[in-house]
Scaffold this motif. Structure first.
Motif, PDB file in Angstrom:
ATOM      1  N   THR A 173       0.828  -1.211   0.000  1.00  0.00           N
ATOM      2  CA  THR A 173       0.000   0.000   0.000  1.00  0.00           C
ATOM      3  C   THR A 173       0.862   1.260   0.000  1.00  0.00           C
ATOM      4  OG1 THR A 173      -1.714  -1.173   1.240  1.00  0.00           O
ATOM      5  CG2 THR A 173      -1.860   1.225   1.175  1.00  0.00           C
ATOM      6  N   VAL A 174       1.901   1.265   0.841  1.00  0.00           N
ATOM      7  CA  VAL A 174       2.791   2.432   0.887  1.00  0.00           C
ATOM      8  C   VAL A 174       3.461   2.640  -0.461  1.00  0.00           C
ATOM      9  CG1 VAL A 174       4.878   3.384   1.927  1.00  0.00           C
ATOM     10  CG2 VAL A 174       3.178   2.260   3.367  1.00  0.00           C
ATOM     11  N   ILE A 175       3.930   1.550  -1.072  1.00  0.00           N
ATOM     12  CA  ILE A 175       4.593   1.657  -2.375  1.00  0.00           C
ATOM     13  C   ILE A 175       3.627   2.212  -3.423  1.00  0.00           C
ATOM     14  CG2 ILE A 175       5.574   0.307  -4.271  1.00  0.00           C
ATOM     15  CD1 ILE A 175       6.783  -1.516  -2.081  1.00  0.00           C
ATOM     16  N   GLU A 176       2.394   1.716  -3.405  1.00  0.00           N
ATOM     17  CA  GLU A 176       1.398   2.214  -4.363  1.00  0.00           C
ATOM     18  C   GLU A 176       1.173   3.716  -4.203  1.00  0.00           C
ATOM     19  OE1 GLU A 176      -2.017  -0.124  -3.530  1.00  0.00           O
ATOM     20  OE2 GLU A 176      -1.339  -1.876  -4.700  1.00  0.00           O
ATOM     21  N   LYS A 177       1.278   4.200  -2.967  1.00  0.00           N
ATOM     22  CA  LYS A 177       1.040   5.622  -2.707  1.00  0.00           C
ATOM     23  C   LYS A 177       2.230   6.491  -3.119  1.00  0.00           C
ATOM     24  CE  LYS A 177      -2.950   5.035  -0.523  1.00  0.00           C
ATOM     25  NZ  LYS A 177      -4.231   5.599  -1.023  1.00  0.00           N
ATOM     26  N   ILE A 178       3.454   6.001  -2.830  1.00  0.00           N
ATOM     27  CA  ILE A 178       4.620   6.861  -3.052  1.00  0.00           C
ATOM     28  C   ILE A 178       5.198   6.734  -4.460  1.00  0.00           C
ATOM     29  CG2 ILE A 178       5.196   6.761  -0.608  1.00  0.00           C
ATOM     30  CD1 ILE A 178       7.500   4.892  -1.284  1.00  0.00           C
ATOM     31  N   LYS A 179       4.921   5.628  -5.150  1.00  0.00           N
ATOM     32  CA  LYS A 179       5.543   5.393  -6.456  1.00  0.00           C
ATOM     33  C   LYS A 179       5.228   6.477  -7.489  1.00  0.00           C
ATOM     34  CE  LYS A 179       6.308   1.786  -9.904  1.00  0.00           C
ATOM     35  NZ  LYS A 179       5.978   0.389 -10.309  1.00  0.00           N
ATOM     36  N   PRO A 180       3.955   6.872  -7.679  1.00  0.00           N
ATOM     37  CA  PRO A 180       3.679   7.918  -8.675  1.00  0.00           C
ATOM     38  C   PRO A 180       4.383   9.237  -8.350  1.00  0.00           C
ATOM     39  CG  PRO A 180       1.655   6.795  -8.044  1.00  0.00           C
ATOM     40  CD  PRO A 180       2.708   6.346  -7.089  1.00  0.00           C
ATOM     41  N   GLU A 181       4.459   9.582  -7.071  1.00  0.00           N
ATOM     42  CA  GLU A 181       5.129  10.824  -6.674  1.00  0.00           C
ATOM     43  C   GLU A 181       6.624  10.757  -6.976  1.00  0.00           C
ATOM     44  OE1 GLU A 181       6.129  14.529  -4.837  1.00  0.00           O
ATOM     45  OE2 GLU A 181       4.319  13.718  -5.793  1.00  0.00           O
ATOM     46  N   ILE A 182       7.243   9.624  -6.677  1.00  0.00           N
ATOM     47  CA  ILE A 182       8.674   9.471  -6.950  1.00  0.00           C
ATOM     48  C   ILE A 182       8.946   9.507  -8.444  1.00  0.00           C
ATOM     49  CG2 ILE A 182      10.603   7.829  -6.827  1.00  0.00           C
ATOM     50  CD1 ILE A 182       9.607   7.030  -4.066  1.00  0.00           C
ATOM     51  N   GLU A 183       8.110   8.827  -9.214  1.00  0.00           N
ATOM     52  CA  GLU A 183       8.284   8.831 -10.680  1.00  0.00           C
ATOM     53  C   GLU A 183       8.164  10.242 -11.244  1.00  0.00           C
ATOM     54  OE1 GLU A 183       5.354   6.045 -11.962  1.00  0.00           O
ATOM     55  OE2 GLU A 183       6.706   4.312 -11.772  1.00  0.00           O
ATOM     56  N   GLU A 184       7.247  11.032 -10.706  1.00  0.00           N
ATOM     57  CA  GLU A 184       7.085  12.409 -11.169  1.00  0.00           C
ATOM     58  C   GLU A 184       8.295  13.253 -10.800  1.00  0.00           C
ATOM     59  OE1 GLU A 184       5.673  15.959 -12.748  1.00  0.00           O
ATOM     60  OE2 GLU A 184       5.179  13.855 -13.169  1.00  0.00           O
ATOM     61  N   ARG A 185       8.841  13.051  -9.624  1.00  0.00           N
ATOM     62  CA  ARG A 185      10.043  13.789  -9.210  1.00  0.00           C
ATOM     63  C   ARG A 185      11.223  13.449 -10.121  1.00  0.00           C
ATOM     64  NH1 ARG A 185      10.349  13.859  -2.560  1.00  0.00           N
ATOM     65  NH2 ARG A 185       8.152  14.382  -2.181  1.00  0.00           N
ATOM     66  N   LEU A 186      11.389  12.170 -10.423  1.00  0.00           N
ATOM     67  CA  LEU A 186      12.497  11.761 -11.280  1.00  0.00           C
ATOM     68  C   LEU A 186      12.318  12.289 -12.703  1.00  0.00           C
ATOM     69  CD1 LEU A 186      13.000   8.072 -10.055  1.00  0.00           C
ATOM     70  CD2 LEU A 186      14.329  10.106  -9.452  1.00  0.00           C
ATOM     71  N   ARG A 187      11.069  12.343 -13.155  1.00  0.00           N
ATOM     72  CA  ARG A 187      10.803  12.909 -14.487  1.00  0.00           C
ATOM     73  C   ARG A 187      11.195  14.383 -14.528  1.00  0.00           C
ATOM     74  NH1 ARG A 187       7.777  16.143 -17.073  1.00  0.00           N
ATOM     75  NH2 ARG A 187       6.590  16.717 -15.202  1.00  0.00           N
ATOM     76  N   GLN A 188      10.806  15.130 -13.495  1.00  0.00           N
ATOM     77  CA  GLN A 188      11.148  16.554 -13.457  1.00  0.00           C
ATOM     78  C   GLN A 188      12.665  16.761 -13.336  1.00  0.00           C
ATOM     79  OE1 GLN A 188       8.806  19.125 -10.927  1.00  0.00           O
ATOM     80  NE2 GLN A 188       7.068  17.700 -10.955  1.00  0.00           N
ATOM     81  N   GLU A 189      13.311  15.898 -12.579  1.00  0.00           N
ATOM     82  CA  GLU A 189      14.763  16.007 -12.446  1.00  0.00           C
ATOM     83  C   GLU A 189      15.456  15.808 -13.792  1.00  0.00           C
ATOM     84  OE1 GLU A 189      18.413  14.095  -9.771  1.00  0.00           O
ATOM     85  OE2 GLU A 189      16.445  13.145  -9.801  1.00  0.00           O
TER      86      GLU A 189
END
Length: 494
Positions: free
Chosen positions: A239-255
């Protein structure tokens, strides 16, 4: 039914074997004296659990500054004010290893055994070093959660068990810093972090009876209890992974897109992503979610207990009410902390807190495991590798040589003008540990505690139903706050 006698015989044999191993282990070292006991297997367990305070007083009087006891199937060495600093400062003793045996977080979460190294780095590099940037966010969250959890008290409001209320407030502050502003809006994620920390806290209450057979069996029982209890770790991780994964992917995309011009968020997720060796093309979400969950226990539970103990002492000591309220009105007149200097000037509140910590803490705790070839004390005693040694904290915090002829008496202004803030560690104040094992997040914790206590002092008149400070509840040597009812009323402003 016919197999019951055989099972009892086998179990008894196992107990006797482990008892003999412990009783007659290699004595080539000059080990501290083992306190005499009458009953094999049980050893000192009954005396330790029934009245650890008087048991330790008796042992110290008879055996001196260092002695060993046999509890829950294993030998534990006890040191007090003379030798505790040698344990804390030794490279051959590890608090982390001993803690993992008591609360097996790494094995529960599937983390490497060195997970505490990252927990300490998170506390230092995120909570402490970025404290100023979190100031507005922290106080905003505190005000909002106080209003939500306690609310307006036009009529006296009785809170029968304060700890869950304070825990709810503190958990919101910590979770915001762990996952950032965007993910903090996800109530399910916030509740996961709070409930996980609370479940770990409950493990401290679990009796170590299975340690009579062997400490390993006790540790495995904790892991099984946690994994197959109400909330399974795999499901929680997922559940935690499902919640944080989209946010992390978006951060890496912006980086990738903006490069050096991208300004990353300041939170624990970003800190973990920026660690050397992290493969941003193949993110280990299990590791990140596990580190975040592990960080919740250290940052939520102790802060909650500290605030709860403060309120129990404050509510039962009316002689301090006017002074502490006046200090709040002087340094926080507009209910807004603009800088850390405002908080540091609350010296009366700081002194009061330090005295609360001193007198409401554990009697025996901060157990270390000897991980080097030996731990050698200045008085000549030695402990071999694998030995456990804990700190007789009451002997340190109630020392008449340091705290005067009445060290058990509460003096809220004991530290005024003495350059002894609540966050300062020393040989005679071990609430936050000492030396190599001093709590790295204590400065943030103290500022958070002072802000929350200040808000409560200004907003409410707080009294205690029994009119006196109730003693904490002891499990072995560990103190837990007493669920004594407190009464909250709105302050009438002149």
């Amino acid at each position: 039914m016919d197999h019951i006698p055989d099972t009892l015989i086998v179990g008894t044999c196992v107990l006797v074997i482990f008892y003999i191993i412990n009783k007659f282990r290699n004595r080539k070292f000059n080990e501290p004296p083992l306190v005499h006991y009458k009953y094999p297997i049980i050893g000192h367990t009954w005396d330790y659990c029934a009245d650890v305070e008087n048991f330790f007083l008796k042992c110290r009087k008879e055996y001196g500054e260092i002695f060993s006891i046999y509890v829950h199937g294993s030998i534990m060495t006890v040191v007090g004010k003379e030798l505790c600093h040698e344990v804390f400062n030794s490279k051959d003793a590890s608090f982390k290893v001993a803690f993992e045996d008591k609360i097996p977080v790494a094995r529960i979460l599937g983390l490497p055994l060195n997970y505490m190294t990252f927990t300490a780095e998170i506390a230092k590099c995120v909570f402490n070093d970025q404290m100023l940037s979190f100031l507005e966010k922290t106080q905003r969250t505190l005000y909002r959660e106080v209003n939500a959890s306690i609310g307006e008290c036009e009529e006296p409001k009785i809170i029968h068990n304060l700890r869950p209320v304070i825990f709810s407030i503190v958990s919101k502050v910590v979770t915001n810093i762990l996952v950032g502003d965007k993910l903090f809006q996800d109530k399910e994620l916030v509740n996961i972090f709070a409930s996980f920390s609370n479940e770990l806290y409950k493990l401290l209450h679990v009796p170590e009876y299975l340690g009579f057979i062997h400490p390993w069996i006790f540790r495995q029982s904790l892991i099984l209890r946690f994994r197959f209890g109400g909330r399974k770790v795999k499901k929680l991780h997922k559940t935690v992974i499902e919640k944080i994964k989209p946010e992390i992917e978006e951060r890496l995309r912006q980086e990738r897109e903006y490069g050096n011009s991208w300004k990353p968020p300041v939170d624990c997720i970003q800190f973990l992503l920026d660690q050397p060796g992290v493969d941003k093309k193949n993110v280990d979400y299990v590791w990140i979610s596990g580190q975040l969950l592990a960080a919740t226990f250290a940052s939520m539970s102790t802060t909650t207990s500290s605030v709860t103990n403060f309120l129990l002492d404050f509510a039962s000591r009316p002689e301090y009410w006017d002074d502490l309220l006046e200090e709040q009105e002087t340094f926080n007149p507009n209910d807004k902390f603009d800088n850390l200097d405002q908080i540091s000037k609350m010296e009366k509140l700081d002194s009061f807190l330090r005295e609360v910590f001193r007198l409401s803490g554990n009697i025996f705790s901060l157990v270390h495991r000897v991980t080097g070839p030996e731990l050698k004390f200045s008085n000549g005693y030695q402990l071999p590798r694998g030995s456990d040694v804990g700190i007789y904290l009451k002997n340190v915090h109630h020392d008449s040589e340091r705290y005067g002829p009445d060290p058990d008496e509460f003096d809220g202004y004991r530290y005024l003008g003495k350059n002894s803030p609540a966050s300062k560690v020393s040989r005679d104040f071990l609430h936050f540990g000492m030396g190599r094992h001093a709590c790295p997040g204590r400065n943030f914790a103290i500022n958070e505690i002072k802000m929350l206590c200040g808000i409560l002092i200004k907003k409410y008149k707080i009294t205690i139903k029994s009119k006196k400070r109730p003693p904490n509840i002891l499990f072995g040597g560990v103190a837990f706050t007493n669920p004594e009812p407190l009464i909250f009323e709105n302050r009438v402003k002149a």
